[in-house]
Design an enzyme around this catalytic site. Structure first.
Site, PDB file in Angstrom:
ATOM      1  N   ASP A  89       2.303   1.730  -3.466  1.00  0.00           N
ATOM      2  CA  ASP A  89       1.252   2.183  -4.373  1.00  0.00           C
ATOM      3  C   ASP A  89       0.924   3.652  -4.124  1.00  0.00           C
ATOM      4  O   ASP A  89       0.799   4.436  -5.072  1.00  0.00           O
ATOM      5  CB  ASP A  89       0.005   1.320  -4.170  1.00  0.00           C
ATOM      6  CG  ASP A  89      -1.128   1.725  -5.077  1.00  0.00           C
ATOM      7  OD1 ASP A  89      -0.929   1.758  -6.309  1.00  0.00           O
ATOM      8  OD2 ASP A  89      -2.233   2.016  -4.560  1.00  0.00           O
TER       9      ASP A  89
ATOM     10  N   HIS B   3       0.835  -1.201   0.000  1.00  0.00           N
ATOM     11  CA  HIS B   3       0.000   0.000   0.000  1.00  0.00           C
ATOM     12  C   HIS B   3       0.876   1.260   0.000  1.00  0.00           C
ATOM     13  O   HIS B   3       0.591   2.223  -0.716  1.00  0.00           O
ATOM     14  CB  HIS B   3      -0.925  -0.002   1.212  1.00  0.00           C
ATOM     15  CG  HIS B   3      -1.792   1.202   1.337  1.00  0.00           C
ATOM     16  ND1 HIS B   3      -2.670   1.596   0.349  1.00  0.00           N
ATOM     17  CD2 HIS B   3      -1.904   2.122   2.326  1.00  0.00           C
ATOM     18  CE1 HIS B   3      -3.296   2.697   0.740  1.00  0.00           C
ATOM     19  NE2 HIS B   3      -2.842   3.043   1.922  1.00  0.00           N
TER      20      HIS B   3
END
Length: 118
Positions: free
Chosen positions: A82, A79
Site C-alpha cells: 500500500d 502495508h
C-alpha cells in the site's frame, strides 16, 4: 517456501524505501512551492531512486511466487504494498506539480508579479 518472517522483512523494506521516497516527494513539493526548482528536481530524482529499490524488492517477491514458492501474506507486507502504490501515485503527481509550479513562475516573471510569495 518463503516464511512469514521473510515476507515481513520484505514488507518492511518496501515501507522503508517507499517512506524515504514519500519524504523526498513532500520536500520536493515544498521546495517547488518556494521556487527552489533545482532542489525540487534533486529530491524528485532521489525519490525515484528509492522507488526503484522498492520496486526491485517487490519484484524479488513476485519472482519467488512465480517460481512456485508459497507465500503467506502478512499485514506488514500489505502495508508495504500500500505504501509503495500510494507513493508511486504521489511521485506522478509531484512531477506534474513541479511542472505547474515552474510554469506559474514563468508567468509571474513575465507579468512582473515579484515571485512565488511576492
Amino acid at each position: 517456501m518463503t516464511t512469514k518472517k521473510e515476507i515481513s522483512q520484505i514488507g518492511l523494506k518496501l515501507v522503508a524505501y517507499a517512506g524515504d521516497a514519500r519524504s523526498d516527494l513532500i520536500e520536493a513539493l515544498e521546495s517547488a512551492r518556494k521556487g527552489d526548482f533545482d532542489s525540487a528536481k534533486r529530491l524528485l530524482s532521489s525519490a525515484k531512486e528509492s522507488l526503484v529499490l522498492a520496486h526491485n524488492t517487490q519484484t524479488e517477491l513476485l519472482a519467488r511466487e512465480a517460481g512456485g514458492s508459497e507465500l503467506d501474506v502478512t499485514f506488514i507486507m500489505v502495508h508495504g504494498q500500500d505504501t509503495l502504490m500510494t507513493t508511486m501515485m504521489l511521485y506522478d503527481q509531484a512531477r506534474f506539480m513541479l511542472d505547474e509550479y515552474q510554469r506559474l513562475a514563468r508567468i509571474e516573471a513575465k507579468l512582473d508579479l515579484g515571485g512565488v510569495d511576492g
